[in-house]
Design an enzyme around this catalytic site. Sequence first.
Site, mmCIF file in Angstrom:
data_model
loop_
_atom_site.group_PDB
_atom_site.id
_atom_site.type_symbol
_atom_site.label_atom_id
_atom_site.label_comp_id
_atom_site.label_asym_id
_atom_site.label_seq_id
_atom_site.Cartn_x
_atom_site.Cartn_y
_atom_site.Cartn_z
ATOM 1 N N GLY A 296 134.812 -77.624 77.519
ATOM 2 C CA GLY A 296 133.489 -78.135 77.178
ATOM 3 C C GLY A 296 132.410 -77.115 77.508
ATOM 4 N N SER A 297 131.241 -77.609 77.930
ATOM 5 C CA SER A 297 130.043 -76.768 78.049
ATOM 6 C C SER A 297 130.168 -75.633 79.058
ATOM 7 C CB SER A 297 128.843 -77.636 78.411
ATOM 8 O OG SER A 297 128.687 -78.636 77.415
ATOM 9 N N VAL A 298 131.140 -75.721 79.969
ATOM 10 C CA VAL A 298 131.363 -74.616 80.901
ATOM 11 C C VAL A 298 131.573 -73.322 80.103
ATOM 12 C CG1 VAL A 298 133.001 -73.704 82.599
ATOM 13 C CG2 VAL A 298 132.253 -76.074 82.744
#
Lengths: 580, 367
Positions: A296-298
């Site tokens: 995800g956004s990591v």
Amino acid sequence: MPKQRAQGSRRVWVPAAFLGLFAMVLVARLVQLQVLDHARYAEAAQQELLGKDVVYARRGSILDRNGNVLATSVNTWDVYVNSRTWKDAGRSQKAANVLGAAIKLDPGVLRASVLASDAVDVLIRRDVDFETGNALIKQDLEGVILLPNTNRVNPEGDVAASVLGFIGLDNTGLAGIEAAYNDMLQGEPGKAIYERDTTGDPIPFGQHTVQPPKPGKDVVLTIDRFIQEMAEQRLATAMKEHRAKGGAIIVMAPATGEILALATSPGLKFSNLNFDDPSQLELLKNVAVSNVYEPGSVMKILTAAAAIDAGAVTPDTSYVDNGIAYIYGIPIKNWDDSVYGPQTMTEVLQNSINTGAIFMMQQLEAIRPGGFQKYLDAFGIGRPTGIDFQGEAEGIVRRPTDSDWSPVDLATQAFGQSISVTPIQLMAAVGAAINGGNLVKPHLVRALVDQQGNRTEVKPEIVGRAISGQTSATVRQMLHQVVESPGRFHPGNPREYSAGGKSGTANVPVPNGYDQTQIASFIGFAPLDNPQILVLVKLDNNDDFLTGTVAAGPVFSKLADDILRYMNIRPDGSKYVSRP
Amino acid sequence: MLTITGLVTVYSASFVIGLARFGDPNYFVIRQAIWAAIGTLLLIAAMRTDYHRLKPLALPVMVLTIGALVAVLVIGVEGGGARRWIGFGELTVQPAEFAKLTVIIYLAAWLASKGDELRTIEHGLVPFVFIIGSLGALIMLQPNLGTTLIILLITVTMFWVAGASFGQMLALAVSGFVAMALLATVAGYRADRITAFFSAESDPLGNGFQTLQSLIAIGNGGIHGLGLGASRGKFFYIPESHTDGVFAIIGEELGILATVPIILLYMLLMFRGFQVARRAQDDFGRLIATGVTTWITVQALLNIGGITRVIPLTGVPLPFLSFGSNALAAVMLAMGILISVSRYGTNSALPARPAAGKDRHIVRRRQ
């Protein structure tokens, strides 16, 4: 009469001649057997006489980075009873009483179980402790046989159990470090060669040579048992609080790749190991190494680092977010469906804007076609890190060379979808983004020590260079502003130390779309300028559906404070300084 | 006849040594020592008795023996698949062992009484075959092929020495061979032994086991042997190591330096025995001497031949050396009678002096 006698007398020599002839044949035969063919028979005798026994080497211990013993072998005795000897009730009664008292077993039950067995030597109890066994040997009990063995004990209990793993009855590692470093821990088993009778027992006074075993080496882990315990406790608390089904916390020294703590759930627990339960077979692998997930956004950390390193954007480059981006006509929206308007690249990370990540990727591809994939490769995404642990997964990345690739994949990969990594792989990649640009190999073993005390250090290994040191410093600053910026509170900001980090909240991919379950994660580092720790906090399927920032962020900030204080690092956080 | 006494002493000494190797359970050694003492008493008693006094006893003893052989079939103790023993508490008696001796005495008396009539079929061969055949059949019923075979060889030899014609001997040899072949095929284990003799290697853990292990033990002994008490074979590799297989153990522990002298000692015994027979005053004495000598020599050679795989295994003990109370007592009693024949039966005085010195030399060396 005299004539007959004379005849009879002579007749005596006929059988004598026959027998004498036969005796000569026998003498010749003996010469053949004992002189001419002696060598052949001697060899045949040697062959069938020799018995071999493996003498297990003492297995090396596993220590934490500061020398605390996490797994070690102690001498024990395996107790057997000869069932034939015990058939005689008179002889066995006393032995049964003494043995039963020593191993806390009712003598009647003990005798019954021995007599019920078909085996000659019945195994009564494995791993009876050394002193008890010695006392039994002194008593010289009828029909009681003790054979030396070793037992693996874990003085720290379940701490780091999933890292340590365990050994089988044959003293071979089956999981964890015990398996990965089995060759070194095990040493070289010795041999006992002896002459045996047909039942396999050694012949008294027979030839008996022992080739002594080479004891195994001690393995010193990079794990710090206290940091490990902090991580395990924080993980357990967070999972309970957010009703998560699983999770992981990994603490790594970003400059060297040394893993300081690796806590996973589900994880191994020595205290309730039971392999009759098939679900526990899953525990043979370590989920942080063997299981993949969509970060995800990591992932936006890597996207930003790549675009900045290529010179496609700066932290202050701005673009206008319309809340939706169209890639070949396919709409991609922000995670919270909001529209942010004009945003800098730093604000893209602060607000975790998907369209912004796509913008960075597109800027990079515009000046350097195929560049995004090259950066992913440089960060080691989609490739095993080579960590010294068995069962590492390589991750899943759809590359332009794959048949089912589409340009949409590039866009979604930019914010961490259509891409799967292992937690350990993500640690290495983000580590490279913030440590000055070096992709280092994560590792769990710091040194090997042989029984003479000679220590062989394991050198940190730099696999490659992902980005420049300048870019890395820029990324650190941007990530710092994610957790600390004027007017905003971020739960991932440690109280006492300057830090940086990024959350990720990813849905779990299932065939043809995404499940309703999610993975909430946060990856952060501290202190800002010279990061000592990189921490990934990952909560699987948290039932409260809180985001990575809200659920995992506080776990990071508290853990960073605890760990750095424990490591005696001088606090440098702005809030700390401002406090009296 | 000091010579033979000396020989017996040597044998007695060596069997004690031989049995001492069975180390831990002194059981065997003590038993054997007791029986050696009893045997020695029997020997001395027999030695001092004029063998002529045995003649009237021949028939009653023979009847007693046959009675015992019948009894063993009815009330005997089973062991190893055969009924060979009669138990009296601790004591067991194996009538077949004594049967060898009584047959010798009885047959000596019978043959001596016949004189030239032996050469006729109706007075010689027919009754002879009847006596020996019925006795052999009784022992075969136990069953005990080895002892039967020995009795046949003893009696045929006596028959020959008593003056049987060449034709009679030929007939006996042919029929004896046929009978043995038949008997060997009837019982499975005998057929196995013969198969093992010809192809032991094809079944090294089954039928060939005893044969092969004995050979390995003897071959492993080499020239010097492994040393007294150092046998590996006795640790269950060689079945019956203390009885029938004792020669293999001797070969393994003491090497060819012991095995060949042992054969030579038996040969010396045979030579002395036949010499006694040749010089005996009367037919009775000569036939007894012939019988006893043939018995011990044949039994020794059958045993050694079986162990060294020159002939199939017959399962007979080695005289003087094998463990076995009855066999030892019977053999020593027989030796006593043989000495008696030499003491009371020879006409010429002491021709054996020089040889006696040679024997003493052997005695010293073996000590």
